[in-house]
Write an enzyme that holds these catalytic residues in place. Structure first.
Site, mmCIF file in Angstrom:
data_model
loop_
_atom_site.group_PDB
_atom_site.id
_atom_site.type_symbol
_atom_site.label_atom_id
_atom_site.label_comp_id
_atom_site.label_asym_id
_atom_site.label_seq_id
_atom_site.Cartn_x
_atom_site.Cartn_y
_atom_site.Cartn_z
ATOM 1 N N ARG A 125 0.990 -1.135 -0.041
ATOM 2 C CA ARG A 125 -0.085 0.035 0.023
ATOM 3 C C ARG A 125 0.659 1.160 -0.068
ATOM 4 N NH1 ARG A 125 -3.404 -2.636 -1.825
ATOM 5 N NH2 ARG A 125 -5.484 -2.945 -0.969
ATOM 6 N N HIS A 171 -1.551 0.305 -9.885
ATOM 7 C CA HIS A 171 -2.383 -0.426 -8.947
ATOM 8 C C HIS A 171 -2.508 -2.107 -9.813
ATOM 9 C CE1 HIS A 171 -4.520 -1.022 -4.921
ATOM 10 N NE2 HIS A 171 -4.421 -2.271 -5.409
#
Ligand code: NDP
Length: 310
Positions: free
Chosen positions: A225, A273
């Protein structure tokens, strides 16, 4: 009674998941009402994506479980209106995708592929990379994804150190935990892979002080993350040459804003992502297996420990 399953995600995700979920229901022999819209008080199970419009679970009075489509749960885990079990995504397709992405990027850095792919200029420069056995790699996070990546990297010959919250034992991986463990895990990491969840404890884990512990020229691969890393500290460490390269798949703000310095930095690779995506066909089976368990009164799989935040 026929369970009602609400697909609480965006309509375009419904287009991807509707058929796999219906097939998984049929394979499991379950008759259920699966829909994008249901009266809240009639919903038994909620399939949830982080971008769902549902933020208040109070009206869902007969909800038995929330089944998250993603592995990361930071967008829902602290929701005080959610009182029922929360399961996250653990799925073969997601794990395999992450293993492929991580090993690909680690090998790119290990072999120095950029010099040949990007720097082809007619000059015969013969630089021999070390063997994998001479390139220590550290994986922060030894959960489902971290362990799978650690094992794959070990299988390629890298000496792999892993770090987790609680002590772990993984064959042929040097497993460390705690603050001292982190220190050692960083000091040896020529390539550092971040596969930690985002929690209050892991936010900004990789700050200036900890970046300084990494060996000179270390390379970072972050599919975990974005907020695990202090961005300003990373940019400073890259500019100073202490960090050789950062391959970043996740960011504090996504999509990463066009003016963000990461885009233009010569030693940062931005990927949008995509390290690993939940794969609809395999993920649908995981979701429906949990519905089946709920209906049979059995414990749900892949439950999030909300006190730990992951
Ligand atoms: P898991 O929950 O299985 O594993 C998490 C690991 O992190 C565990 O080993 C855990 O320790 C460790 N950990 C958590 N908090 C701490 C802490 N404070 N200090 C040290 N270690 C800690 O998660 P997954 O492996 O399934 O997924 C990891 C993350 O990967 C997800 O949370 C998500 O953010 C990210 N992800 C990214 C994707 C992408 O496409 N970029 C796709 C899918 C996931 P312990 O073993 O002791 O519990």
């Amino acid at each position: 009674m026929t369970p009602n399953i609400l697909f609480a995600a965006r309509p375009e995700q419904w287009d991807i998941y509707e058929n796999p979920l219906k097939s998984a229901l049929s394979e499991a022999g379950i008759t259920a009402n699966l829909a994008l819209d249901l009266p809240p008080e009639e919903v038994d199970y909620m399939i949830y994506a982080p971008n769902s419009a549902v933020q208040d679970f109070t009206p869902y009075t007969r909800l038995k479980a929330v089944l998250n489509l993603w592995a990361g749960v930071e967008n829902i885990v602290g929701n005080q209106t959610l009182k029922v079990p929360l399961a996250r995504m653990v799925d073969h397709g997601l794990t395999q995708g992450m293993v492929e992405w991580v090993t690909g990027h680690v090998l790119r850095h290990h072999l120095g592929m950029d010099a040949h792919i990007l720097g082809q200029d007619g000059v015969w420069r013969k630089t021999i990379p070390p063997l994998a056995e001479d390139r220590p790699v550290t994986v922060l996070g030894l959960g489902v994804l971290g362990q799978a990546c650690a094992k794959a990297l070990r299988g390629l010959g890298f000496p792999v150190t892993g770090w987790s919250r609680s002590p772990r034992e993984v064959s042929d991986i040097a497993c460390l935990s705690g603050d001292d463990g982190l220190l050692k895990a960083l000091q040896s990491a020529e390539i550092l892979v971040l596969l930690l969840p985002l929690t209050a404890e892991t936010e900004n884990l990789l700050n200036a002080e900890r970046l300084a512990l990494l060996p000179e020229g270390a390379m970072i691969v972050n599919p975990g993350r974005g907020p695990l890393i202090d961005d300003d500290a990373l940019l400073a460490a890259l500019d100073a040459g202490h960090i050789g390269h950062a391959t970043l798949d996740v960011f504090r703000v996504e999509p990463l804003p066009p003016a963000h310095p990461y885009w233009a930095h010569p030693r940062v690779t931005v990927t949008p992502h995509i390290a690993s995506e939940t794969r609809a066909i395999t993920a649908a089976r995981v979701i429906i297996e949990n519905v089946q368990r709920g209906e049979a009164g059995e414990p749900f799989l892949h439950l999030v420990d909300r006190s730990k935040g992951y």
